[in-house]
Design an enzyme around this catalytic site. Structure first.
Site, short mmCIF file in Angstrom:
data_model
loop_
_atom_site.label_atom_id
_atom_site.label_comp_id
_atom_site.label_asym_id
_atom_site.label_seq_id
_atom_site.Cartn_x
_atom_site.Cartn_y
_atom_site.Cartn_z
N TYR A 151 40.64 61.68 32.53
CA TYR A 151 40.37 61.90 33.96
C TYR A 151 39.03 62.64 34.14
O TYR A 151 38.30 62.82 33.17
CB TYR A 151 41.54 62.67 34.59
CG TYR A 151 42.84 61.89 34.53
CD1 TYR A 151 43.01 60.74 35.29
CD2 TYR A 151 43.87 62.27 33.68
CE1 TYR A 151 44.20 60.01 35.22
CE2 TYR A 151 45.06 61.55 33.60
CZ TYR A 151 45.21 60.42 34.38
OH TYR A 151 46.37 59.69 34.32
N ARG A 199 43.69 72.51 30.16
CA ARG A 199 44.31 71.49 29.31
C ARG A 199 43.25 70.48 28.89
O ARG A 199 42.49 69.98 29.71
CB ARG A 199 45.43 70.77 30.06
CG ARG A 199 46.21 69.83 29.15
CD ARG A 199 47.39 69.19 29.83
NE ARG A 199 48.58 69.32 29.00
CZ ARG A 199 49.55 68.42 28.92
NH1 ARG A 199 49.51 67.32 29.64
NH2 ARG A 199 50.59 68.61 28.15
N GLY A 309 58.05 68.22 27.94
CA GLY A 309 57.92 67.26 29.03
C GLY A 309 59.21 66.51 29.29
O GLY A 309 60.12 66.99 29.97
C1 FMN Z 1 56.07 60.73 33.55
C2 FMN Z 1 54.96 61.52 32.93
C3 FMN Z 1 53.94 61.99 33.72
C4 FMN Z 1 52.89 62.75 33.16
N1 FMN Z 1 51.93 63.28 33.99
C5 FMN Z 1 51.00 64.15 33.48
C6 FMN Z 1 50.13 64.88 34.35
O1 FMN Z 1 50.18 64.79 35.59
N2 FMN Z 1 49.24 65.70 33.77
C7 FMN Z 1 49.14 65.86 32.41
O2 FMN Z 1 48.29 66.61 31.94
N3 FMN Z 1 49.99 65.19 31.59
C8 FMN Z 1 50.93 64.38 32.09
N4 FMN Z 1 51.83 63.79 31.25
C9 FMN Z 1 51.87 64.18 29.81
C10 FMN Z 1 52.85 65.34 29.60
O3 FMN Z 1 52.37 66.54 30.19
C11 FMN Z 1 53.08 65.62 28.12
O4 FMN Z 1 51.86 66.01 27.52
C12 FMN Z 1 53.65 64.41 27.38
O5 FMN Z 1 54.73 63.85 28.10
C13 FMN Z 1 54.12 64.80 25.99
O6 FMN Z 1 55.17 65.72 26.07
P1 FMN Z 1 56.72 65.27 25.80
O7 FMN Z 1 56.66 64.48 24.53
O8 FMN Z 1 57.45 66.57 25.68
O9 FMN Z 1 57.14 64.43 26.95
C14 FMN Z 1 52.88 63.02 31.77
C15 FMN Z 1 53.91 62.52 30.97
C16 FMN Z 1 54.95 61.80 31.53
C17 FMN Z 1 56.07 61.31 30.64
#
Ligand code: FMN
Length: 342
Positions: A151, A199, A309
């Site tokens: 982004y 981040r 997440g």
């Molecule tokens: C549905 C969804 C939406 C996400 N939206 C963002 C976001 O808005 N900003 C961001 O930095 N990362 C976003 N991510 C990445 C998560 O913050 C995270 O880094 C990623 O899901 C890995 O963590 P997890 O394995 O515990 O899910 C998103 C992930 C998912 C699954």
């Protein structure tokens, strides 16, 4: 709680359902909630009308979210976001407004826009700063800048999307100038004591194998100027927290950044789940996994905080369940869960 875009804010205004969603995670034992990406006051910041804004009427909505989370004993930081080159023509609340990207590239070799002019970059710095001022005013506990995943801020970091030859382009250190300006401008307004998180990620949604830094020395050239500009905590976005970042050491990205900057870091990626998050967009589910290796790494002080997440989408009380060793009560993550805000 890791930031996760949910697109449940009508016309960009977070409502009671959004407040309740975050309240359930605060009640469930999350120490710090980082909200879904919420867009700065700039017409090209958002790619969908249901993504929460961080300006106008949305600020009252966010104030209510903050109060709700605080009443449940939680802490909360907004993730301030501009989608940059990822926004396609016609998307978002201002469909006719052109998207923003340092060199007009969406990915290496693909120019789709005019490069940003210097005065437009100044406006973007001002928009991030205004959002930070508003975050403090309405009671948030910290601020996270979204500088990851391809982004806007990351479009400046990455050589694949930043080929500028002015002060914002050049080597890896020079490509941090845009972020440095944002951080310094925010610091000048909010003071030194308010926690500011940045981040960032090596990987890009345009190229999962891509990296900003290929060696610890390059990582130092990248993070030190940002650290000196005023970042308090680095949130190092990995898809799998256990992956070593460089050959010859088991340290992950957050481990390296902590070692280099001596500042607290947040790690993330597949905590408590069998599959990383991009795979679950395709394949659907991720089973519950143990967290022994996470505990080992945290006890070794490799990093200071861990973001969770999808496990928290599936289990709002994940933190309490884990604390109480009730792992057998945790449920599988399924991408269908993204269709509702529970
Ligand atoms: C549905 C969804 C939406 C996400 N939206 C963002 C976001 O808005 N900003 C961001 O930095 N990362 C976003 N991510 C990445 C998560 O913050 C995270 O880094 C990623 O899901 C890995 O963590 P997890 O394995 O515990 O899910 C998103 C992930 C998912 C699954």
């Amino acid at each position: 709680m890791a930031p996760m875009t949910r697109q449940f804010s009508p016309n960009g205004v977070p409502d009671q359902k959004v407040a309740d969603y975050y309240r359930r995670r605060a009640e469930g034992g999350v120490g710090l909630i980082i909200t879904e990406g919420t867009t700065i006051p700039h017409k090209a910041a958002s790619s969908a009308v249901q993504i929460p804004c961080f300006h106008g009427d949305a600020l009252e909505g966010w104030k209510h979210v903050v109060e709700t989370v605080h009443a449940a004993g939680g802490k909360i930081a907004p993730q301030l976001w501009h989608v940059g080159a990822i926004r396609k023509p016609g998307e978002g609340p201002y469909p006719d407004y052109p998207s923003a990207s340092p060199s007009g590239y969406i990915k290496p070799g693909k120019q789709v826009l005019e490069p940003l002019q210097a005065n437009e970059i100044d406006e973007l710095v001002a928009a991030y700063t205004q959002a930070a001022i508003d975050a403090v005013r309405i009671g948030f506990d910290a601020i996270e800048l979204h500088g990851a995943h391809g982004y806007l801020i990351d479009n400046f970091f990455w050589e694949g999307t930043n080929i500028r030859d002015d002060e914002y382009g050049g080597d890896l250190t020079k490509r941090t100038v845009f972020a440095q300006k944002i951080i310094k401008s925010i610091r000048a307004e909010i003071g030194d004591d308010f926690p500011l998180i940045l981040r960032f990620s090596q990987w890009k949604q345009q190229d999962y194998e891509s990296k900003l830094a290929y060696t610890p020395e390059e990582l130092e050239q990248f993070v030190m100027p940002l650290s000196d500009a005023g970042v308090d905590i680095f949130h190092c976005s990995n898809r799998r927290f256990w992956e070593p970042e460089f050959e010859g050491s088991a340290l992950n990205l957050a481990g390296w950044v902590k070692k280099i900057t001596n500042k607290p870091t947040i790690s993330v990626g597949s905590v408590g789940l069998t599959e990383e998050f991009i795979a679950t967009y395709r394949e659907g589910t991720a089973e519950v996994a143990g967290i022994d290796e996470l505990i080992e790494r945290m006890e070794a002080d490799e990093f200071d905080l861990i973001a969770v997440g999808r496990a928290l989408i599936a289990n709002p009380d994940w933190a309490n369940k884990v604390k109480e060793s009730k792992m057998d009560e945790l449920v599988t993550y399924d991408k269908e869960m993204l269709n509702t805000l529970v």
